[in-house]
Structures are given as structure tokens and as C-alpha cells.
Design an enzyme around this catalytic site. Structure first.
Site, PDB file in Angstrom:
ATOM      1  N   LYS A  36       0.843  -1.195   0.000  1.00  0.00           N
ATOM      2  CA  LYS A  36       0.000   0.000   0.000  1.00  0.00           C
ATOM      3  C   LYS A  36       0.873   1.238   0.000  1.00  0.00           C
ATOM      4  CE  LYS A  36      -2.017   1.787   3.765  1.00  0.00           C
ATOM      5  NZ  LYS A  36      -1.844   3.274   3.771  1.00  0.00           N
ATOM      6  N   LYS A  65      -7.716   7.984  -0.907  1.00  0.00           N
ATOM      7  CA  LYS A  65      -8.959   8.458  -0.269  1.00  0.00           C
ATOM      8  C   LYS A  65      -9.503   9.708  -0.971  1.00  0.00           C
ATOM      9  CE  LYS A  65      -7.816   6.557   4.281  1.00  0.00           C
ATOM     10  NZ  LYS A  65      -6.404   6.159   4.052  1.00  0.00           N
ATOM     11  N   ASP A  68     -13.914  14.691  -4.134  1.00  0.00           N
ATOM     12  CA  ASP A  68     -13.928  15.983  -4.813  1.00  0.00           C
ATOM     13  C   ASP A  68     -15.201  16.047  -5.655  1.00  0.00           C
ATOM     14  OD1 ASP A  68     -13.008  18.462  -6.072  1.00  0.00           O
ATOM     15  OD2 ASP A  68     -10.985  17.813  -5.497  1.00  0.00           O
ATOM     16  N   ARG A 209       2.798  -0.735  10.720  1.00  0.00           N
ATOM     17  CA  ARG A 209       3.860  -0.717  11.722  1.00  0.00           C
ATOM     18  C   ARG A 209       4.236  -2.065  12.309  1.00  0.00           C
ATOM     19  NH1 ARG A 209       0.994   4.333  14.527  1.00  0.00           N
ATOM     20  NH2 ARG A 209      -0.707   3.278  13.438  1.00  0.00           N
TER      21      ARG A 209
END
Length: 234
Positions: A36, A65, A68, A209
Site C-alpha cells: 500500500k 482516499k 472531490d 507498523r
């Protein structure tokens, strides 16, 4: 959905530099096949990295994401589709999703509607002006995404089971906020273990993480893959 655990684990390259991202990819080698790329990396060369990963036979989830006006969404999706990435996120607002679906027709790009961020809980939604709680809003947006023809949904694994019931077997259900049982939640508020997420209907697990910050990244990735494999065979 693929029965190969490596096709279902997406490692988040949420790091500030291309050098760090390249180091992560190199250290994980053939243990990981799906990455990603989000905002942090996209603006320092991440789109070039996406092309390199695709050329190397990897899969790429571009986590932008988008939200608009319809025309801007459509033009953005058209250009992103030309990159050849596999997945793209946009916020699951009906008009934005409809514009994106139309723009992606005829391509292999899987469009994912982001329902409610896993860093947000009911209190956060209330403060943002939403009347629905997180679970209600996730399911509402899942129904809208399925009706509009999106390729999948991004939601917490806590909502994966009811979302899967809504979207059926053909749409992707991508779940961030995945942690091992003894892992730290960090800034995630709705977290689930890999095996529970898979059994709940998740098609893909996004992990950052716990893998990229591990002392031994390959071993960390293998722990997640093992849990995916175990859940698949249960």
C-alpha cells in the site's frame, strides 16, 4: 477471492522517504507481494515506486482516499488507472463513487470505498457532525457502494461480517487496523487480529507498523501470513 495468503496481506509503506520504502521492500523480498502506498509516500516519489513495484510483479494498493467534485474524481481515476495499480481508495460518498465507477470502466482497477476510518469511533463521528454511529454508517455506505458498482469496501474488521453479508462474495472487503493478539493498537481504535478478520469475511488485511517497524520484518510478515493461512483452513 485468492486462497494464497500472500495475495491477501497488504503491507503499508507508511514511511517518509523512498529510501526507507525501498529498504522495506528489499528486506521483505518474496515474503510479501502486495504493498500500500498512501499520502505520506505518494508525494515524495511513491507513484514512481508504484510503477516499479508493478514492473517487479508486485500488486499495489494506492490509498489516496479521493473526494472531490464529480469531474475531478473522474479525471483523477482515469489517470490513476493508467498507472496500472490494482486498488484505489476514495471516500464512500455516493456521487464520488458513481463518478469513479464510470471513469474506471474497462480497466482492471479495483475501486474501494472508505467507509469510516479505523482511527475514528462514535464520539469522533459525533464531533464531526454525523448522526449515525460507526457501525450504522459503515453498513449504509457498504450498501451504497454495492449498489453503485464499486469493487470493494474498506472497513474495520469489526464490521467485516455484516459488510460481507451486504456486498456478497465478489466485492473486496479490505480491513486496516490489524494487530497480533499481543500487539499495540497505536492510533487505531477498532483493531482485530488477522485470523478473526479473515473468518469475519475480510478479503485483504492491511498491516503497517507491526511489520515495517519490526526488527525482523520477514518474520513479522510470516506471523501474519501464518494466521491468515490458519483461518483459511479452519
Amino acid at each position: 477471492m485468492s486462497g494464497n495468503a500472500k495475495d491477501r496481506l497488504i503491507v503499508a509503506l507508511d514511511v517518509p522517504t523512498m529510501l526507507e520504502a525501498a529498504g522495506i521492500v528489499e528486506s521483505l523480498g518474496d515474503e510479501v507481494s502486495f504493498y500500500k502506498i498512501g499520502h505520506q509516500l505518494a508525494f515524495v516519489g511513491g507513484l514512481d515506486l508504484a510503477r516499479e513495484l508493478k514492473a517487479a510483479g508486485k500488486s499495489v494498493f494506492l490509498d489516496m482516499k479521493l473526494l472531490d467534485i464529480d469531474n475531478t474524481i473522474a479525471k483523477g481515476v482515469e489517470n490513476i488507472a493508467r498507472l496500472g495499480v490494482d486498488m484505489l481508495t476514495l471516500h464512500a460518498y455516493p456521487k464520488a463513487m458513481a463518478a469513479a465507477v464510470e471513469a474506471a470502466k474497462g480497466t482492471d482497477l479495483t475501486l474501494l470505498g472508505v467507509t469510516v476510518l479505523t482511527s475514528m469511533d462514535d464520539k469522533d463521528l459525533s464531533e464531526a457532525g454525523y448522526h449515525d454511529d460507526a457501525a450504522t454508517l459503515v453498513l449504509k455506505r457498504a450498501r451504497q457502494a454495492a449498489r453503485i458498482g464499486m469493487g470493494g469496501i474498506v472497513c474495520s474488521a469489526e464490521e467485516a461480517e455484516p459488510v460481507r453479508e451486504i456486498v456478497g462474495e465478489n466485492m473486496a472487503v479490505v480491513t486496516p487496523g490489524i494487530r497480533l493478539a499481543d500487539g499495540e493498537a497505536g492510533d487505531q481504535k477498532r483493531v482485530v487480529t488477522p485470523d478473526v478478520a479473515i473468518r469475519s469475511g475480510a478479503s485483504h488485511l492491511v498491516v503497517g507498523r507491526p511489520i515495517v517497524a519490526a526488527a525482523d520484518r520477514r518474520t513479522a510478515a510470516r506471523q501474519f501470513l501464518n494466521q491468515i493461512e490458519t483461518a483459511q483452513s479452519a
